[in-house]
Design a protein around this motif. Sequence first.
Motif, PDB file in Angstrom:
ATOM      1  N   MET A   1      17.611  27.440  60.383  1.00  0.00           N
ATOM      2  CA  MET A   1      17.360  25.998  60.441  1.00  0.00           C
ATOM      3  C   MET A   1      18.028  25.249  59.295  1.00  0.00           C
ATOM      4  O   MET A   1      18.413  24.088  59.434  1.00  0.00           O
ATOM      5  N   GLY A   2      18.121  25.864  58.110  1.00  0.00           N
ATOM      6  CA  GLY A   2      18.722  25.198  56.958  1.00  0.00           C
ATOM      7  C   GLY A   2      17.828  24.148  56.329  1.00  0.00           C
ATOM      8  O   GLY A   2      18.310  23.266  55.606  1.00  0.00           O
TER       9      GLY A   2
ATOM     10  N   GLU B   1       2.489  17.319  61.937  1.00  0.00           N
ATOM     11  CA  GLU B   1       3.734  16.699  61.481  1.00  0.00           C
ATOM     12  C   GLU B   1       3.531  16.034  60.117  1.00  0.00           C
ATOM     13  O   GLU B   1       2.425  15.633  59.784  1.00  0.00           O
ATOM     14  N   HIS B   2       4.551  16.007  59.305  1.00  0.00           N
ATOM     15  CA  HIS B   2       5.927  16.222  59.701  1.00  0.00           C
ATOM     16  C   HIS B   2       6.304  17.691  59.583  1.00  0.00           C
ATOM     17  O   HIS B   2       5.995  18.350  58.589  1.00  0.00           O
TER      18      HIS B   2
ATOM     19  N   THR C   1      16.401  18.294  64.163  1.00  0.00           N
ATOM     20  CA  THR C   1      16.035  17.800  65.488  1.00  0.00           C
ATOM     21  C   THR C   1      16.324  18.883  66.525  1.00  0.00           C
ATOM     22  O   THR C   1      17.454  19.379  66.613  1.00  0.00           O
ATOM     23  N   PRO C   2      15.309  19.317  67.288  1.00  0.00           N
ATOM     24  CA  PRO C   2      15.542  20.388  68.269  1.00  0.00           C
ATOM     25  C   PRO C   2      16.573  19.982  69.320  1.00  0.00           C
ATOM     26  O   PRO C   2      16.711  18.803  69.657  1.00  0.00           O
ATOM     27  N   ASP C   3      17.282  20.965  69.843  1.00  0.00           N
ATOM     28  CA  ASP C   3      18.162  20.700  70.985  1.00  0.00           C
ATOM     29  C   ASP C   3      17.335  20.231  72.174  1.00  0.00           C
ATOM     30  O   ASP C   3      17.742  19.346  72.926  1.00  0.00           O
ATOM     31  N   GLU C   4      16.156  20.855  72.357  1.00  0.00           N
ATOM     32  CA  GLU C   4      15.234  20.473  73.421  1.00  0.00           C
ATOM     33  C   GLU C   4      13.812  20.555  72.878  1.00  0.00           C
ATOM     34  O   GLU C   4      13.462  21.509  72.186  1.00  0.00           O
ATOM     35  N   LEU C   5      13.015  19.557  73.193  1.00  0.00           N
ATOM     36  CA  LEU C   5      11.599  19.577  72.837  1.00  0.00           C
ATOM     37  C   LEU C   5      10.830  19.801  74.141  1.00  0.00           C
ATOM     38  O   LEU C   5      10.766  18.921  74.996  1.00  0.00           O
ATOM     39  N   VAL C   6      10.268  20.989  74.274  1.00  0.00           N
ATOM     40  CA  VAL C   6       9.666  21.413  75.534  1.00  0.00           C
ATOM     41  C   VAL C   6       8.160  21.167  75.559  1.00  0.00           C
ATOM     42  O   VAL C   6       7.599  20.808  76.591  1.00  0.00           O
TER      43      VAL C   6
ATOM     44  N   PHE D   1       2.027  17.876  67.022  1.00  0.00           N
ATOM     45  CA  PHE D   1       3.018  18.803  66.461  1.00  0.00           C
ATOM     46  C   PHE D   1       4.020  19.200  67.529  1.00  0.00           C
ATOM     47  O   PHE D   1       3.652  19.416  68.692  1.00  0.00           O
ATOM     48  N   ARG D   2       5.272  19.309  67.128  1.00  0.00           N
ATOM     49  CA  ARG D   2       6.327  19.790  68.026  1.00  0.00           C
ATOM     50  C   ARG D   2       6.207  21.312  68.139  1.00  0.00           C
ATOM     51  O   ARG D   2       6.684  22.046  67.284  1.00  0.00           O
ATOM     52  N   SER D   3       5.597  21.766  69.216  1.00  0.00           N
ATOM     53  CA  SER D   3       5.179  23.168  69.325  1.00  0.00           C
ATOM     54  C   SER D   3       6.080  24.053  70.162  1.00  0.00           C
ATOM     55  O   SER D   3       5.901  25.265  70.168  1.00  0.00           O
TER      56      SER D   3
END
Length: 239
Positions: free
Chosen positions: A110-111, A154-155, A160-165, A176-178
């Motif tokens: 991720m960096g 969050e945060h 930024t994800p390629d896709e947020l599923v 939360f982006r899970s």
Amino acid sequence: MVKVTVWNENRHEQKNPVVKSIYPNGIHTTIASFLEEAGYDTLTATLEQPEHGLTYEVLENTDVLIWWGHLAHNEVEDEIVQKVYEKVLQGMGLIVLHSGHFSKIFKKLMGTSCDLKWREAAETERLWVLDPTHPIVEGIGEYIEIDQEEMYGEHFDIPTPDELVLVSWFKGGEVFRSGCTFKRGNGKIFYFRPGHETYPTYHQKEVQKIITNAVSWANRSKRNYPSYGHHEPIESLKD
């Protein structure tokens, strides 16, 4: 047949009787078992094994690597992290679960710090499907509910994800982006949040279904790895 290696540091199971009662043979064995039932060729590896169980031969024969860690992130040898990193770039899929967000390999890919808010209060988690067309959530309804889970909020310091599923809501009010996908080199990465060790999350059928789907999605790329460095001209440079 897709070959899956399930890696787990296997520390909580040795130290905490509650975890031992939920996962008597380890989180890795539970995950490997339902993947095997789904038709995947599974192997497990743990921290205490030579090379953490991730030898050259194992990685060469792994299409998708699943990673669960928490207590011992810093004990994972940098040399092994580098090997996994290179395999992902070359096309091996990687699924990072729960507290694996702080693993060396995920942070390297991720960096960023991959930090977040957390709270362990056995609260309800509701995971909403944001993209019902995505293969990772095939067979899942509008949402799934987990009765007791650790809160992540969050945060979440990731690119930024390629896709947020999937996105989670917790009883305490946080979101939360899970379920996040990323591509690095030829490899596909899926971060999936649920899975705190003191709750039976990996015994829940909907959670198992998402992980099973994610293995299929992340399966090793068949595309040849690009060549880099000095390159001879394709066309003649002579007049």
